[in-house]
Design a protein around this motif. Structure first.
Motif, PDB file in Angstrom:
ATOM      1  N   THR A   1       0.843  -1.183   0.000  1.00  0.00           N
ATOM      2  CA  THR A   1       0.000   0.000   0.000  1.00  0.00           C
ATOM      3  C   THR A   1       0.885   1.242   0.000  1.00  0.00           C
ATOM      4  O   THR A   1       1.994   1.223   0.524  1.00  0.00           O
ATOM      5  CB  THR A   1      -0.914   0.062   1.244  1.00  0.00           C
ATOM      6  N   THR A   2       0.392   2.300  -0.612  1.00  0.00           N
ATOM      7  CA  THR A   2       1.075   3.589  -0.567  1.00  0.00           C
ATOM      8  C   THR A   2       0.061   4.667  -0.217  1.00  0.00           C
ATOM      9  O   THR A   2      -1.130   4.536  -0.509  1.00  0.00           O
ATOM     10  CB  THR A   2       1.720   3.923  -1.919  1.00  0.00           C
ATOM     11  N   SER A   3       0.540   5.742   0.426  1.00  0.00           N
ATOM     12  CA  SER A   3      -0.379   6.798   0.809  1.00  0.00           C
ATOM     13  C   SER A   3       0.357   8.075   1.140  1.00  0.00           C
ATOM     14  O   SER A   3       1.579   8.067   1.321  1.00  0.00           O
ATOM     15  CB  SER A   3      -1.248   6.352   2.003  1.00  0.00           C
ATOM     16  N   ASP A   4      -0.395   9.192   1.203  1.00  0.00           N
ATOM     17  CA  ASP A   4       0.197  10.451   1.665  1.00  0.00           C
ATOM     18  C   ASP A   4       0.102  10.570   3.178  1.00  0.00           C
ATOM     19  O   ASP A   4       0.431  11.601   3.751  1.00  0.00           O
ATOM     20  CB  ASP A   4      -0.472  11.653   0.988  1.00  0.00           C
ATOM     21  N   ASN A   5      -0.364   9.506   3.812  1.00  0.00           N
ATOM     22  CA  ASN A   5      -0.380   9.385   5.266  1.00  0.00           C
ATOM     23  C   ASN A   5      -1.250  10.441   5.940  1.00  0.00           C
ATOM     24  O   ASN A   5      -0.905  10.960   6.997  1.00  0.00           O
ATOM     25  CB  ASN A   5       1.041   9.446   5.844  1.00  0.00           C
ATOM     26  N   THR A   6      -2.390  10.746   5.333  1.00  0.00           N
ATOM     27  CA  THR A   6      -3.319  11.678   5.964  1.00  0.00           C
ATOM     28  C   THR A   6      -4.454  10.956   6.670  1.00  0.00           C
ATOM     29  O   THR A   6      -5.258  11.594   7.344  1.00  0.00           O
ATOM     30  CB  THR A   6      -3.913  12.637   4.912  1.00  0.00           C
ATOM     31  N   GLY A   7      -4.563   9.648   6.510  1.00  0.00           N
ATOM     32  CA  GLY A   7      -5.640   8.898   7.138  1.00  0.00           C
ATOM     33  C   GLY A   7      -5.188   8.184   8.393  1.00  0.00           C
ATOM     34  O   GLY A   7      -3.993   8.057   8.676  1.00  0.00           O
ATOM     35  N   GLY A   8      -6.147   7.729   9.188  1.00  0.00           N
ATOM     36  CA  GLY A   8      -5.846   6.989  10.408  1.00  0.00           C
ATOM     37  C   GLY A   8      -5.046   7.818  11.389  1.00  0.00           C
ATOM     38  O   GLY A   8      -5.102   9.048  11.389  1.00  0.00           O
ATOM     39  N   ASP A   9      -4.278   7.152  12.238  1.00  0.00           N
ATOM     40  CA  ASP A   9      -3.492   7.889  13.218  1.00  0.00           C
ATOM     41  C   ASP A   9      -2.142   8.330  12.662  1.00  0.00           C
ATOM     42  O   ASP A   9      -1.407   9.064  13.326  1.00  0.00           O
ATOM     43  CB  ASP A   9      -3.306   7.070  14.499  1.00  0.00           C
ATOM     44  N   GLY A  10      -1.814   7.913  11.452  1.00  0.00           N
ATOM     45  CA  GLY A  10      -0.580   8.359  10.824  1.00  0.00           C
ATOM     46  C   GLY A  10       0.663   7.642  11.295  1.00  0.00           C
ATOM     47  O   GLY A  10       1.756   7.928  10.815  1.00  0.00           O
ATOM     48  N   LEU A  11       0.532   6.690  12.205  1.00  0.00           N
ATOM     49  CA  LEU A  11       1.690   5.977  12.741  1.00  0.00           C
ATOM     50  C   LEU A  11       1.818   4.649  12.020  1.00  0.00           C
ATOM     51  O   LEU A  11       1.205   3.656  12.399  1.00  0.00           O
ATOM     52  CB  LEU A  11       1.537   5.782  14.248  1.00  0.00           C
ATOM     53  N   VAL A  12       2.606   4.624  10.975  1.00  0.00           N
ATOM     54  CA  VAL A  12       2.682   3.474  10.081  1.00  0.00           C
ATOM     55  C   VAL A  12       3.932   2.642  10.333  1.00  0.00           C
ATOM     56  O   VAL A  12       3.874   1.430  10.394  1.00  0.00           O
ATOM     57  CB  VAL A  12       2.639   3.944   8.613  1.00  0.00           C
ATOM     58  N   LEU A  13       5.072   3.289  10.486  1.00  0.00           N
ATOM     59  CA  LEU A  13       6.327   2.582  10.667  1.00  0.00           C
ATOM     60  C   LEU A  13       6.526   2.197  12.127  1.00  0.00           C
ATOM     61  O   LEU A  13       6.050   2.888  13.027  1.00  0.00           O
ATOM     62  CB  LEU A  13       7.499   3.451  10.226  1.00  0.00           C
ATOM     63  N   PRO A  14       7.244   1.127  12.390  1.00  0.00           N
ATOM     64  CA  PRO A  14       7.633   0.837  13.771  1.00  0.00           C
ATOM     65  C   PRO A  14       8.405   2.012  14.354  1.00  0.00           C
ATOM     66  O   PRO A  14       9.202   2.643  13.657  1.00  0.00           O
ATOM     67  CB  PRO A  14       8.534  -0.402  13.628  1.00  0.00           C
ATOM     68  N   CYS A  15       8.135   2.325  15.603  1.00  0.00           N
ATOM     69  CA  CYS A  15       8.829   3.379  16.361  1.00  0.00           C
ATOM     70  C   CYS A  15       8.409   4.796  15.969  1.00  0.00           C
ATOM     71  O   CYS A  15       8.830   5.753  16.627  1.00  0.00           O
ATOM     72  CB  CYS A  15      10.354   3.263  16.257  1.00  0.00           C
ATOM     73  N   GLN A  16       7.601   4.943  14.921  1.00  0.00           N
ATOM     74  CA  GLN A  16       7.162   6.279  14.506  1.00  0.00           C
ATOM     75  C   GLN A  16       6.297   6.906  15.599  1.00  0.00           C
ATOM     76  O   GLN A  16       5.430   6.256  16.171  1.00  0.00           O
ATOM     77  CB  GLN A  16       6.368   6.172  13.200  1.00  0.00           C
ATOM     78  N   GLN A  17       6.511   8.189  15.898  1.00  0.00           N
ATOM     79  CA  GLN A  17       5.827   8.821  17.015  1.00  0.00           C
ATOM     80  C   GLN A  17       4.927   9.979  16.609  1.00  0.00           C
ATOM     81  O   GLN A  17       4.247  10.562  17.462  1.00  0.00           O
ATOM     82  CB  GLN A  17       6.854   9.298  18.051  1.00  0.00           C
ATOM     83  N   ALA A  18       4.903  10.353  15.334  1.00  0.00           N
ATOM     84  CA  ALA A  18       3.999  11.397  14.847  1.00  0.00           C
ATOM     85  C   ALA A  18       3.756  11.154  13.369  1.00  0.00           C
ATOM     86  O   ALA A  18       4.499  10.420  12.711  1.00  0.00           O
ATOM     87  CB  ALA A  18       4.583  12.793  15.074  1.00  0.00           C
ATOM     88  N   ARG A  19       2.708  11.782  12.859  1.00  0.00           N
ATOM     89  CA  ARG A  19       2.336  11.554  11.451  1.00  0.00           C
ATOM     90  C   ARG A  19       3.495  11.921  10.523  1.00  0.00           C
ATOM     91  O   ARG A  19       3.815  11.195   9.583  1.00  0.00           O
ATOM     92  CB  ARG A  19       1.096  12.391  11.115  1.00  0.00           C
ATOM     93  N   TYR A  20       4.085  13.095  10.742  1.00  0.00           N
ATOM     94  CA  TYR A  20       5.223  13.547   9.943  1.00  0.00           C
ATOM     95  C   TYR A  20       6.336  13.987  10.884  1.00  0.00           C
ATOM     96  O   TYR A  20       6.080  14.579  11.932  1.00  0.00           O
ATOM     97  CB  TYR A  20       4.858  14.726   9.038  1.00  0.00           C
TER      98      TYR A  20
END
Length: 613
Positions: free
Chosen positions: A262-281
C-alpha cells in the motif's frame, strides 16, 4: 564480464526514445522517467543476457512500458498549468483509447516497430494488432481533426519534443543500482521489505481476502489529531510516489513470498505506520510526505514487513531537523519492550545518513532495522521488520536506502547521491531528559517476563540506590548535579527486591573521577575479607582513552545462611561517572554478558552527554 561502456552507450542512445513512448502511453512524466530508469537498472542486472541477444532495446522496452502503466496516475497533465493546449488535447485523446489500440499506436508510430513485432509485444495476433492500430489512428485523427498520416506523426512528435530537456541520472548510478539489485536478489529469505508511505485510505487484500490498510499496519493508541501538510508549493508538485522504491525491488528480498503493498500520503488513520514512529510527519511544516508498506508471508510461514517514508522539507536545514527527528524516534523507540541494539553512521549515502537496529516486543520478538538519509531537502527512511531475530538486515537495508536516495538526488530538491555505502558503529543518539542516565530502550528483556521496563523520573539522589553494601558509594560530596533513577517491571509478580538502579554525576576533573572508580574497586577487593560478601568476581572491564569500566558479580550475604546475587558496574567518561546495580529474582535474571553490555551502554550515555569525555 558485462561491458559498462556498451551499456552506457545503449542507455544514452535509447533513454529518450523509451521516455517518449512511456509518456505517450501514460501522460505521466515522473512515472515515465522512473519507469525507464528502473528498466535500465534491471537491464544492467541482466546485461550479459540482454546484450547477447543483439537487440537490448527489445528487452528493456517491454519492462519500461509495464513499469509506466503500473505507476501512472490518472490524467496528471490536468495539473500542468504551462502545458501546451494542443499537447494536452493529444494526451487526453490517447488516454481515452483502449489499452491495446494505444499501445499499438505508440509501438508502430513512435517506436517504429514492424506490425508483427508490435503485435507480439502487445500480446495480440497480427490480425488483431492491425485492427487495434487502425482504431488508434482513426480515433486520434477524428478527435484532433487530422487528415494525413504525416499529421498524426506530427501530433505525437509535438507531445514528446519537450522531453529532450529531461535530466537523467548518470549511467554509473544505474549500474550501481543494478549491482545492488543483484546482491539483494541473492539474499533469499532476508526478512525485510521497504514500505513507501503513500495513499490515504488505500486498501489491499491479503491472499485470504482479508482487507488490510495502513491504518492497521501498527497497532497502537491513536495520538491527538495532527494537521495534514499545508499548501504545496511548486517544488512539491514534482515530489511524487513515483520516486519511492518500486515494489519490485522490495519483493526481490523474498521472491517466493506473496506480497501485498500500500502507498499513501499518510493523511488517514493515526498516521503511525512505521515501527517506532511517534507522529504523522517528522516535519510538521514540510511540503509533502509519502509512505509505503509491504507485507509478506514466506512459504515457511514467517511474517515479513518493510516500509519507506519520504518527506520533502522547505530547505536543507529543515530536512536536517527531519532526519534528526526520525533518528530520535528509532533511537528512543517507544514500541512495547523495545531495546536499541545498535546505532550506525552510514557513509556514502546522500548528504547524511544513520541506521538503527531495535529488538521489539514478543513473543515472538522481531528485529527492526531502519536507515535514514537526507539528500538536499528530502529525507527518506527505509525499514524492515523481521519476525526472525537471527537475520541481519543491515546491509540490505542500507543498499535499499542508497537506491531510494538515488531515485531523488538528481531532482531539483535533491542533493548528494550515493557512492559505496558503509556502516560504522557510533554512539546512540540523545534521548530523554536525563542525558547521563539509561533509558527504557537501553534495557534488555528479562527471560520469562513479557512485560516492559518502567523507569522513575530522574531525580537528585538522597542516597545512591545503585550502591552495594561493599562499596557504599555516595554521589554527594564533590559531585555536580548528580541524578538517579530506578527501573522495575510492574505487574510481573516479582518481589520488591527486583530491579535496576543507576546514579550518575560529574566531578571536578578526570583525575578525581578516576579516583572515585578506583575507590569502589578497592572496596570490592577487600569486601570478601570483611565477610560482607561470599564472592566478588570481576565479569567485565575495559580501559579507554577517556575512562574505564569495571563490572562485578556479587554474592551479598543477607544473614548467616542466605545470600543475594547482585550485579554492579561502574564506569567513567572524562569527569563523569556512573554506577549501575541490578538485583535479580529467581529466573528473572540477566546473564553476565548482557549486564556487561548494559554497563557499556551506560558509559556511552556519559559520552553522549559530554563528547569531550
Amino acid at each position: 564480464m558485462a561491458d559498462p561502456d556498451e551499456f552506457d552507450a545503449f542507455y544514452k542512445d535509447a533513454r529518450d526514445r523509451l521516455l517518449a513512448q512511456t509518456y505517450l502511453l501514460t501522460g505521466d512524466l515522473p512515472a515515465a522517467r522512473s519507469a525507464v530508469r528502473e528498466a535500465f537498472v534491471v537491464g544492467w542486472h541482466h546485461w550479459a543476457k540482454v546484450n547477447a541477444r543483439g537487440e537490448p532495446e527489445t528487452e528493456v522496452r517491454p519492462r519500461a512500458w509495464a513499469n509506466a502503466s503500473r505507476r501512472a496516475t490518472t490524467r496528471p497533465w490536468h495539473r500542468e498549468k504551462d502545458l501546451d493546449p494542443e499537447v494536452a488535447r493529444t494526451l487526453e485523446v490517447l488516454a481515452d483509447l483502449d489499452w491495446a489500440p494505444r499501445r499499438m499506436l505508440v509501438a508502430c508510430e513512435v517506436a517504429r516497430l514492424p506490425l508483427a513485432e508490435a503485435s507480439r509485444e502487445v500480446g495480440v495476433t497480427v490480425e488483431d494488432g492491425a485492427q487495434h492500430l487502425a482504431v488508434g489512428r482513426a480515433e486520434l485523427a477524428a478527435h484532433l481533426g487530422l487528415t494525413t498520416p504525416e499529421e498524426v506523426e506530427a501530433a505525437l512528435s509535438a507531445v514528446t519534443a519537450p522531453l529532450v530537456d529531461v535530466r537523467w541520472p548518470r549511467p554509473s548510478i544505474l549500474r550501481r543500482a543494478g549491482r545492488r539489485r543483484r546482491r539483494v536478489h541473492t539474499v533469499g529469505g532476508v526478512a525485510l521489505a521497504c514500505v513507501a508511505l503513500v495513499v490515504s485510505g488505500a486498501v489491499v487484500h491479503d491472499a485470504d481476502g482479508t482487507a488490510t490498510s495502513l491504518a492497521r499496519s501498527v497497532d497502537r493508541d491513536a495520538p491527538a489529531e495532527e494537521p495534514a501538510l499545508g499548501p504545496v508549493p511548486e517544488l512539491a508538485e514534482s515530489f511524487t510516489t513515483a520516486q519511492l522504491l518500486p515494489s519490485s525491488e522490495v519483493e526481490l528480498l523474498s521472491p517466493d513470498s506473496a506480497w501485498t503493498s500500500t502507498t499513501s500520503d499518510n493523511t488517514g488513520g493515526d498516521g503511525l505506520v512505521l515501527p517506532c514512529q511517534q507522529a504523522r510527519y517528522a516535519d510538521a511544516e514540510g511540503l509533502a510526505g509519502f509512505v509505503s508498506a509491504h507485507r509478506a508471508t514466506t512459504p515457511a510461514g514467517t511474517s515479513l514487513r518493510a516500509f519507506q517514508a519520504s518527506e520533502l522539507s522547505r530547505d536543507p536545514e529543515a530536512a536536517t531537523a527531519t532526519l534528526q527527528t526520525w533518528a530520535s524516534w528509532f533511537g528512543g523507540c517507544d514500541e512495547t519492550r523495545a531495546q536499541l541494539l545498535g546505532t550506525y553512521d552510514v557513509t556514502g549515502v546522500g548528504d547524511a545518513a544513520l541506521a538503527f537496529t531495535v529488538r521489539v516486543g514478543g513473543p515472538p520478538q522481531s528485529v527492526v532495522t531502519a536507515a535514514i538519509a537526507r539528500t538536499g531537502d528530502i529525507t527518506t527512511v527505509v525499514v524492515s521488520d523481521a519476525a526472525s531475530t537471527e537475520s541481519d538486515a543491515r546491509e540490505p537495508i542500507v543498499d535499499l536506502l542508497a537506491s531510494a536516495v538515488d531515485r531523488v538526488c538528481e531532482t531539483e530538491a535533491g542533493g548528494a547521491c550515493s557512492g559505496s555505502p558503509a556502516l560504522e558503529p557510533r554512539l546512540p543518539v540523545p534521548t530523554g531528559d536525563a542525558p547521563t542516565l539509561l533509558e527504557p530502550v537501553d534495557l534488555p528483556p528479562v527471560p520469562g517476563i513479557d512485560l516492559p521496563w518502567s523507569g522513575t523520573r530522574a531525580a537528585t539522589p538522597e542516597q545512591n540506590p545503585a550502591a552495594t553494601v561493599c562499596d557504599r558509594a555516595g554521589f554527594t560530596d564533590g559531585f555536580t548535579d548528580p541524578t538517579t533513577r530506578t527501573f522495575v517491571i510492574p505487574d510481573a509478580g516479582l518481589p520488591a527486591t527486583f530491579g535496576l538502579a543507576q546514579t550518575s554525576g560529574r566531578l571536578s576533573d578526570q583525575q578525581v573521577a578516576d579516583g572515585f572508580v578506583g575507590t569502589i574497586a578497592d572496596r570490592l577487593a577487600t569486601c570478601v575479607e570483611q565477610d560482607l560478601v561470599t564472592s566478588a568476581d570481576v565479569i567485565g572491564s575495559g580501559e579507554y582513552e577517556s575512562g574505564r569500566m569495571i563490572v562485578w558479580d556479587l554474592e551479598v550475604r543477607v544473614d548467616e545462611d542466605d545470600t543475594v546475587r547482585v550485579l554492579m558496574g561502574v564506569a567513567r567518561a572524562g569527569n563523569l561517572v556512573t554506577q549501575v546495580g541490578f538485583v535479580p529474582a529467581g529466573d528473572a535474571d540477566l546473564d553476565d554478558d548482557t549486564f556487561v553490555a548494559l554497563v557499556q551502554r551506560a558509559r556511552e550515555r556519559l559520552l553522549i552527554a559530554d563528547p569531550a569525555g
